[in-house]
Scaffold this motif. Structure first.
Motif, short mmCIF file in Angstrom:
data_model
loop_
_atom_site.label_atom_id
_atom_site.label_comp_id
_atom_site.label_asym_id
_atom_site.label_seq_id
_atom_site.Cartn_x
_atom_site.Cartn_y
_atom_site.Cartn_z
N GLY A 1 -9.82 -0.58 3.87
CA GLY A 1 -10.31 -0.58 5.30
C GLY A 1 -10.95 -1.88 5.62
O GLY A 1 -12.06 -1.70 6.32
N SER B 1 0.98 -1.33 0.05
CA SER B 1 -0.07 0.03 -0.07
C SER B 1 0.97 1.15 0.02
O SER B 1 2.07 1.09 0.19
CB SER B 1 -0.95 0.04 1.28
OG SER B 1 -0.21 0.05 2.39
N ASP B 2 0.29 2.50 0.00
CA ASP B 2 0.87 3.87 -0.10
C ASP B 2 1.75 3.97 -1.23
O ASP B 2 2.85 4.05 -0.89
CB ASP B 2 1.59 4.05 1.20
CG ASP B 2 1.91 5.65 1.26
OD1 ASP B 2 1.36 6.65 0.83
OD2 ASP B 2 2.80 5.71 2.33
N PRO C 1 -5.48 -1.80 3.93
CA PRO C 1 -5.61 -0.51 4.47
C PRO C 1 -6.50 0.17 3.45
O PRO C 1 -6.89 -0.12 2.62
CB PRO C 1 -4.22 0.20 4.63
CG PRO C 1 -3.33 -0.76 3.80
CD PRO C 1 -4.12 -2.14 3.54
N HIS C 2 -6.67 1.66 4.16
CA HIS C 2 -7.40 2.52 3.15
C HIS C 2 -6.90 2.55 1.81
O HIS C 2 -5.69 2.37 1.52
CB HIS C 2 -7.12 4.08 3.67
CG HIS C 2 -7.66 4.87 2.80
ND1 HIS C 2 -9.04 5.39 3.21
CD2 HIS C 2 -7.25 6.08 1.94
CE1 HIS C 2 -9.41 6.37 2.18
NE2 HIS C 2 -8.29 6.73 1.66
N PRO C 3 -7.65 2.65 0.76
CA PRO C 3 -8.96 2.90 0.89
C PRO C 3 -10.07 1.75 0.87
O PRO C 3 -11.19 1.84 1.08
CB PRO C 3 -9.58 3.49 -0.39
CG PRO C 3 -8.52 2.85 -1.48
CD PRO C 3 -7.37 2.60 -0.73
#
Length: 143
Positions: free
Chosen positions: A131, A105-106, A127-129
């Protein structure tokens, strides 16, 4: 299909669409085509042509490693998806010992900044987006 089914509650809750190997992803900028094993996207995801979704509009892409895809899935795909701005890349790898799930991620500057790996049978936070906590024990059927 186990991967698709694992995300069904999230698809229903958020009204996202999911595709399993039958939709192309077009990378923003280069328009390089890729066909992931699973794609999660909102219904208004931007498209390139009729059957290709733009990578920056996706929520998640996932690959399931096989003997024939191992090199690309583990080595090339994380960079490809990060370069395309895909926020989360999920790698299901039944060929490692122990079999594992990795969440990337990120994405920044063509690389995912955060990775997390668990063996099959444990939960992992996507994780986001997204969640969403994924129970990887559903994949133990394929080992």
């Amino acid at each position: 299909m186990l991967l698709f089914e694992a995300f069904l509650p999230l698809q229903d809750e958020r009204r996202w669409q999911a595709w399993t190997g039958n939709v192309g992803v077009c990378l923003d900028g280069t328009h390089e085509p890729v066909i992931p094993d699973l794609v999660l996207a909102p219904p208004d995801c931007p498209q390139w042509e009729r059957r290709e979704l733009l990578s920056s509009g996706l929520m998640l892409v996932a690959e399931v490693v096989s003997k024939g895809s191992a090199e690309d899935d583990r080595g090339k795909k994380p960079e490809i998806y990060a370069r395309g701005g895909v926020p989360v890349f999920l790698l299901v790898d039944p060929l490692t010992t122990p079999a594992s799930v990795t969440v990337f991620s990120d994405p920044k500057e063509g690389r995912y900044q955060v990775t997390s790996t668990v063996p099959f049978g444990r939960e992992i936070l996507v994780p986001h987006p997204i969640g969403y906590t994924l129970d990887t024990s559903v994949f133990e059927k394929v080992v």
